[in-house]
Design a protein around this motif. Structure first.
Motif, PDB file in Angstrom:
ATOM      1  N   SER A 566      44.986  50.548 -23.000  1.00 43.02           N
ATOM      2  CA  SER A 566      44.192  51.778 -23.110  1.00 43.02           C
ATOM      3  C   SER A 566      44.528  52.571 -24.367  1.00 43.02           C
ATOM      4  N   GLN A 567      45.768  52.521 -24.830  1.00 44.52           N
ATOM      5  CA  GLN A 567      46.125  53.232 -26.055  1.00 44.52           C
ATOM      6  C   GLN A 567      45.384  52.661 -27.265  1.00 44.52           C
ATOM      7  N   PHE A 568      45.223  51.357 -27.279  1.00 43.94           N
ATOM      8  CA  PHE A 568      44.469  50.742 -28.370  1.00 43.94           C
ATOM      9  C   PHE A 568      42.994  51.119 -28.293  1.00 43.94           C
ATOM     10  N   MET A 569      42.467  51.230 -27.070  1.00 45.30           N
ATOM     11  CA  MET A 569      41.082  51.666 -26.921  1.00 45.30           C
ATOM     12  C   MET A 569      40.900  53.084 -27.461  1.00 45.30           C
ATOM     13  N   LYS A 570      41.904  53.946 -27.327  1.00 41.74           N
ATOM     14  CA  LYS A 570      41.829  55.273 -27.918  1.00 41.74           C
ATOM     15  C   LYS A 570      41.742  55.192 -29.436  1.00 41.74           C
ATOM     16  N   VAL A 571      42.508  54.282 -30.002  1.00 40.50           N
ATOM     17  CA  VAL A 571      42.474  54.114 -31.463  1.00 40.50           C
ATOM     18  C   VAL A 571      41.088  53.657 -31.910  1.00 40.50           C
ATOM     19  N   LEU A 572      40.507  52.710 -31.172  1.00 45.67           N
ATOM     20  CA  LEU A 572      39.151  52.261 -31.519  1.00 45.67           C
ATOM     21  C   LEU A 572      38.146  53.394 -31.385  1.00 45.67           C
ATOM     22  N   ASN A 573      38.318  54.216 -30.399  1.00 39.36           N
ATOM     23  CA  ASN A 573      37.440  55.375 -30.231  1.00 39.36           C
ATOM     24  C   ASN A 573      37.588  56.337 -31.403  1.00 39.36           C
ATOM     25  N   LEU A 574      38.823  56.522 -31.888  1.00 33.96           N
ATOM     26  CA  LEU A 574      39.061  57.368 -33.053  1.00 33.96           C
ATOM     27  C   LEU A 574      38.382  56.802 -34.291  1.00 33.96           C
ATOM     28  N   ILE A 575      38.436  55.488 -34.442  1.00 35.05           N
ATOM     29  CA  ILE A 575      37.766  54.866 -35.589  1.00 35.05           C
ATOM     30  C   ILE A 575      36.261  55.093 -35.514  1.00 35.05           C
ATOM     31  N   SER A 576      35.723  54.955 -34.313  1.00 34.65           N
ATOM     32  CA  SER A 576      34.272  55.113 -34.157  1.00 34.65           C
ATOM     33  C   SER A 576      33.818  56.556 -34.366  1.00 34.65           C
ATOM     34  N   LYS A 577      34.624  57.526 -33.960  1.00 35.08           N
ATOM     35  CA  LYS A 577      34.201  58.926 -34.000  1.00 35.08           C
ATOM     36  C   LYS A 577      34.555  59.626 -35.304  1.00 35.08           C
ATOM     37  N   ARG A 578      35.616  59.185 -35.980  1.00 36.70           N
ATOM     38  CA  ARG A 578      36.054  59.911 -37.178  1.00 36.70           C
ATOM     39  C   ARG A 578      36.013  59.072 -38.449  1.00 36.70           C
ATOM     40  N   PHE A 579      36.611  57.880 -38.372  1.00 39.69           N
ATOM     41  CA  PHE A 579      36.716  57.090 -39.598  1.00 39.69           C
ATOM     42  C   PHE A 579      35.337  56.628 -40.084  1.00 39.69           C
TER      43      PHE A 579
END
Length: 625
Positions: A566-579
């Protein structure tokens, strides 16, 4: 005159007549011998020649008599006239005797002998004649019994043979039936085994699919929970932002009032500051002229520039931890931990480089060629990795070179694979990571030197970014520090630079996720997770950083998902929303890399294991003796 006693041709000591052959096989020569013997016994009773002497001896010697073979048996018979004479009481002797030669099949061919003048036997009485006939009949009867017995035995033997043949045929048929039944049973057993195996595999596949669905559902639920938390946090941040905005507005009004009050004082201070600035500018010009003269007198290579740049990074600087400004107007964007790790690795690298200066360059080149040859031959099988890693360890430990120097050569050659990537680079990148870890487990300082070579080849493996303050700062030295190569006095194209960045990050990502039973990884997946966090927290979104991020996720995303879930899924969500939104603001120049990142996220490629991640063969936990 007395009679001659005829005896059977059998041993004289035989106790019984029945022991003799009832039908002896007499030849004509035997008959002649008997007749000669009888003549000798009768003596000269009659001077007239015997009728037997008139028979041509030539035919007897040749063994033929009236067309018959000499080897055939014969029967001696008495004529009816002789029998009547034997029955007559008046006559005292017989007048003649006849002999008949006959075959076993009862042929009527006969040879009649002329009546003999000599008498063979005296006249017998009636009782003796009857006894003789009875004995003859008894012999015939015995012969018939023997023939019948023989015929019965032959028939019984034939029947037994037929029964045996029939029994053998039945046995063969039974054996064939049993073999056929065994074949059918084998087919049935094989069919049952195949059905059970198919059922078992179907159950396993169904269980695997159910687990995958449960895992995906869990990931989606975690993502939904995280999304809800993010939205709630966004609302809270928005409220805080509004409150801060109101407070800032109030503070701004108060500041305006203070500024108007201090405006007069500032005008007076400006004149003093202007005079001080003019004096400082004159001093800077003099210092710049001295520096220019010193720069012309020194000739520095690209490597020396990088080393001086590394020294600048290591020295303490003012400002925030993730942005450090160089003297030439270039700002270093990185975390403090990343810069410290880079400084430590480069310090080891510089120390070993100093030792390599005393080694003949010819010997260094020879070892480098041999190592590069082994590294280029690394494949995706256990046997190949075992062979190449063992050969590289032996070459590093060659006493012809100091161990630190050989280690530095290995690190340089293994990282150089990413500088000129080929079409098969992705297939062998995981095998190369296995070789690096195996060599690092046997030779000290290998991992530190390999990381230093990674940092020198690509600054995004730190991770770090160099940002020029303006166009005037984007000189040739700046592009060289970023990682561009200079060929024939010209800087290489951006596409070539990005291809090298992608290959270098792929090799780095493959190395950090390598796991071997019984071997401790000095720079494992935990460091990869830290790299990803520092990358997203500090580096800006541009084309180069996006290429490095996409290459890292493509190679290490699957392993990070398995470890951190789940922590990695948060990182992917951050990439999708910000990066990604920040990257899209760069315009059409980043359209291709934006499409790759969106495809990675939309198609959930992080759920698929990269090709050739596992070597073909068993574990390498017992690689070295």
């Amino acid at each position: 005159m007395g009679y001659v006693k005829l005896e059977l041709r059998c041993p004289r000591s035989s106790p019984m007549v029945s022991s003799a052959d009832p039908e002896p096989l007499w030849t004509l020569d035997n008959l002649l011998e008997e007749l000669s013997y009888l003549e000798l016994q009768l003596g000269g009773c009659d001077s007239s020649p015997s009728p037997l002497k008139n028979i041509e001896r030539k035919n007897f010697s040749e063994g033929k008599v009236i067309g018959r073979e000499s080897k055939k048996p014969f029967v001696m018979c008495v004529s009816e006239d002789d029998v009547e004479e034997f029955e007559s009481e008046d006559e005292s002797i017989t007048t003649g005797t006849r002999f008949y030669l006959s075959d076993d099949d009862g042929s009527d061919d006969e040879i009649c002998m002329a009546p003999a003048t000599s008498h063979l036997m005296e006249k017998k009485s009636l009782e003796e004649g009857i006894l003789f006939e009875l004995e003859y009949e008894h012999q015939l009867m015995v012969k018939d019994q023997l023939r019948n017995t023989l015929s019965a035995l032959e028939l019984s033997q034939k029947n037994e043979i037929e029964k045996s043949s029939i029994a053998m045929q039945r046995l063969e048929k039974y054996a064939e039936a049993r073999r056929e039944m065994d074949r059918r049973l084998d087919k049935q057993y094989q069919r049952r085994i195949a059905e059970v195996l198919d059922t078992h595999l179907s159950i396993i596949q169904r269980d695997h699919e159910q687990r995958s669905q449960i895992e995906e559902r869990r990931i989606r639920d975690d993502a939904a929970v995280e999304e809800a938390k993010r939205k709630e946090k966004a609302l809270v941040d928005e409220r805080l932002h509004q409150e801060q905005a109101r407070a800032e507005a109030e503070a701004r009004l108060n500041a305006i009032k203070q500024i108007e009050a201090q405006k007069a004082a500032l005008e007076a201070e400006k004149r003093a500051v202007k005079e001080a600035a003019e004096m400082e500018s004159r001093r800077l010009k003099e210092a710049a002229a001295a520096d220019a003269a010193k720069t012309k007198s020194e000739s520095k290579s690209t490597e020396q520039k990088k080393e001086s740049y590394a020294e600048i990074i290591e020295s303490p600087k003012q400002g925030s931890s993730n942005q450090k400004k160089l003297s030439s107007g270039i700002r270093v964007i990185a975390s403090e931990a990343a810069l410290k790790a880079e400084a430590a690795h480069l310090a080891i690298f510089n120390e070993v480089s100093e030792q390599s200066r005393v080694v003949p360059q010819k010997e260094i080149d020879r070892h480098g060629r041999q190592m590069y040859k082994y590294i280029k031959q690394i494949g995706g099988t256990v046997e190949n990795v075992r062979t190449k890693a063992h050969a590289l360890v032996q070459l590093i430990r060659d006493p012809a070179l100091p161990l630190p120097v050989s280690t530095l050569i290995f690190a340089n050659k293994v990282v150089s694979l990413s500088e000129n990537p080929t079409g098969s680079f992705d297939k062998g990148v995981f095998a190369c990571g296995w070789v690096i870890l195996l060599v690092a487990s046997q030779v000290p300082n290998v991992m530190d030197l390999v990381l230093a070579e990674f940092h020198r080849a690509c600054i995004y493996t730190i991770p770090k970014h160099l940002q020029a303050s303006d166009l005037s700062s984007q000189t040739k030295d700046y592009w060289i520090m970023v990682g561009y190569r200079e060929e024939d006095g010209k800087i290489e194209s951006t596409s070539d630079f990005l291809n090298r960045v992608e290959s270098c990050v792929k090799l780095y990502a493959a190395m950090i996720q390598t796991e071997i039973d019984g071997v401790e990884h000095p720079h494992g997946l935990k460091e990869g997770w830290a790299w990803l966090a520092m990358f997203l927290n500090h580096l800006p979104a541009n084309r180069a950083t996006a290429v490095a991020l996409e290459a890292f996720l493509k190679m290490a995303g699957f392993a990070l998902l398995r470890r951190y879930k789940s922590q990695f899924m948060k990182v992917l969500n951050l990439i999708s929303k910000r990066f990604l939104p920040a990257l899209k603001q760069r315009g059409k120049a980043v359209h291709d890399i934006v499409a790759k990142l969106e495809q990675y996220l939309d198609d959930k490629l992080y759920l698929r294991e990269p090709v050739d991640r596992h070597l073909q063969g068993s574990s390498l936990s017992k690689f070295f003796d």
